[in-house]
Design a protein around this motif. Sequence first.
Motif, PDB file in Angstrom:
ATOM      1  N   ARG A  61      -2.678  32.645  17.415  1.00  0.00           N
ATOM      2  CA  ARG A  61      -2.898  33.717  16.429  1.00  0.00           C
ATOM      3  C   ARG A  61      -3.697  34.876  17.033  1.00  0.00           C
ATOM      4  N   HIS A  82     -13.340  34.912  20.260  1.00  0.00           N
ATOM      5  CA  HIS A  82     -14.116  34.290  19.188  1.00  0.00           C
ATOM      6  C   HIS A  82     -14.792  33.050  19.743  1.00  0.00           C
ATOM      7  N   SER A  93     -20.632  35.815  17.430  1.00  0.00           N
ATOM      8  CA  SER A  93     -19.521  34.896  17.148  1.00  0.00           C
ATOM      9  C   SER A  93     -18.162  35.498  17.500  1.00  0.00           C
ATOM     10  N   VAL A  94     -18.053  36.815  17.436  1.00  0.00           N
ATOM     11  CA  VAL A  94     -16.748  37.439  17.702  1.00  0.00           C
ATOM     12  C   VAL A  94     -16.941  38.850  18.242  1.00  0.00           C
ATOM     13  N   ILE A 114     -10.261  43.087  13.883  1.00  0.00           N
ATOM     14  CA  ILE A 114     -11.214  42.156  13.245  1.00  0.00           C
ATOM     15  C   ILE A 114     -10.694  41.708  11.883  1.00  0.00           C
ATOM     16  N   LYS A 118     -10.054  37.782  10.843  1.00  0.00           N
ATOM     17  CA  LYS A 118     -10.696  37.148   9.684  1.00  0.00           C
ATOM     18  C   LYS A 118      -9.693  36.552   8.702  1.00  0.00           C
ATOM     19  N   HIS A 119      -8.485  37.098   8.655  1.00  0.00           N
ATOM     20  CA  HIS A 119      -7.512  36.620   7.678  1.00  0.00           C
ATOM     21  C   HIS A 119      -6.444  35.696   8.254  1.00  0.00           C
ATOM     22  N   ARG A 120      -6.216  35.712   9.571  1.00  0.00           N
ATOM     23  CA  ARG A 120      -5.074  34.981  10.110  1.00  0.00           C
ATOM     24  C   ARG A 120      -5.426  33.881  11.106  1.00  0.00           C
ATOM     25  N   VAL A 121      -6.621  33.920  11.682  1.00  0.00           N
ATOM     26  CA  VAL A 121      -6.927  32.953  12.750  1.00  0.00           C
ATOM     27  C   VAL A 121      -7.651  31.745  12.145  1.00  0.00           C
ATOM     28  N   ILE A 123     -10.066  29.610  11.747  1.00  0.00           N
ATOM     29  CA  ILE A 123     -11.460  29.329  12.118  1.00  0.00           C
ATOM     30  C   ILE A 123     -12.244  29.211  10.814  1.00  0.00           C
TER      31      ILE A 123
END
Lengths: 157, 84
Positions: A61, A82, A93-94, A114, A118-121, A123
Amino acid sequence: MKKTSGLITSSKIDLDSLLKQTDDPELGAVVIFIGKVRSSSEVGRVDEMTYDAYVDMAEDRMREVEENVKRSLPNVKIAVQHRIGKLGVGEVSVIVVASSPKRAAAFDACRMGIEEIKHRVPIWKKEHLADGSQRWVESDLQGAKKSRRRKSQKANL
Amino acid sequence: MPIRVKVFYFAQFSDAAGTSEESYTLPDGSVSVADLLSRVSSAHEGIEKLRRMMKIAVNKEIAEPSSRLRDGDHVALFPPISGG
């Protein structure tokens, strides 16, 4: 610890390496986003944060995020990384670095990078609070849904 | 032929399962993600309580309960993403 590559790392993020990846004499505007562990959350004071990831999928991703940004914004270079594991307050953190011939596209690319992370990876983060408790942090989307529900319940009272 | 799949748990799902991965053998005719989820929920009561927030990936691609499974597939169960 799961095996990680450059995109997801259990070590300190290497900003110099990301800057080198996006370095180009034609690209004079460079925008850097750095995400750090905050000392407070909506439920209290935070001492540490643990980041968990589905590393194999997260790396795919993260590559897709870079490709999407480059496809959407031509002439842009982007590099993302990340960190996972347990991090203290203030630790990074990123990081997203984007470069472009002009600043507008560099800002757009960095923002898009970013937001997509935040929406696709895949974590997730767990807060370790000062009172000794722990909790998994809800996604922005879950939090927004709950907030809307609370407002709607209040409106119906 | 029965199939064998590996299940990976993340975040709350790992806490609820008490492990980060395990294997399941599914009998003939039980080859959907939904079939696997019934087995997983029977084994781990806590997972059933998390069903409303459950996201599923099969071989790193987002999947649905109706998705078919094949021998050797990797299935991941996790909550909505919250990194960054």
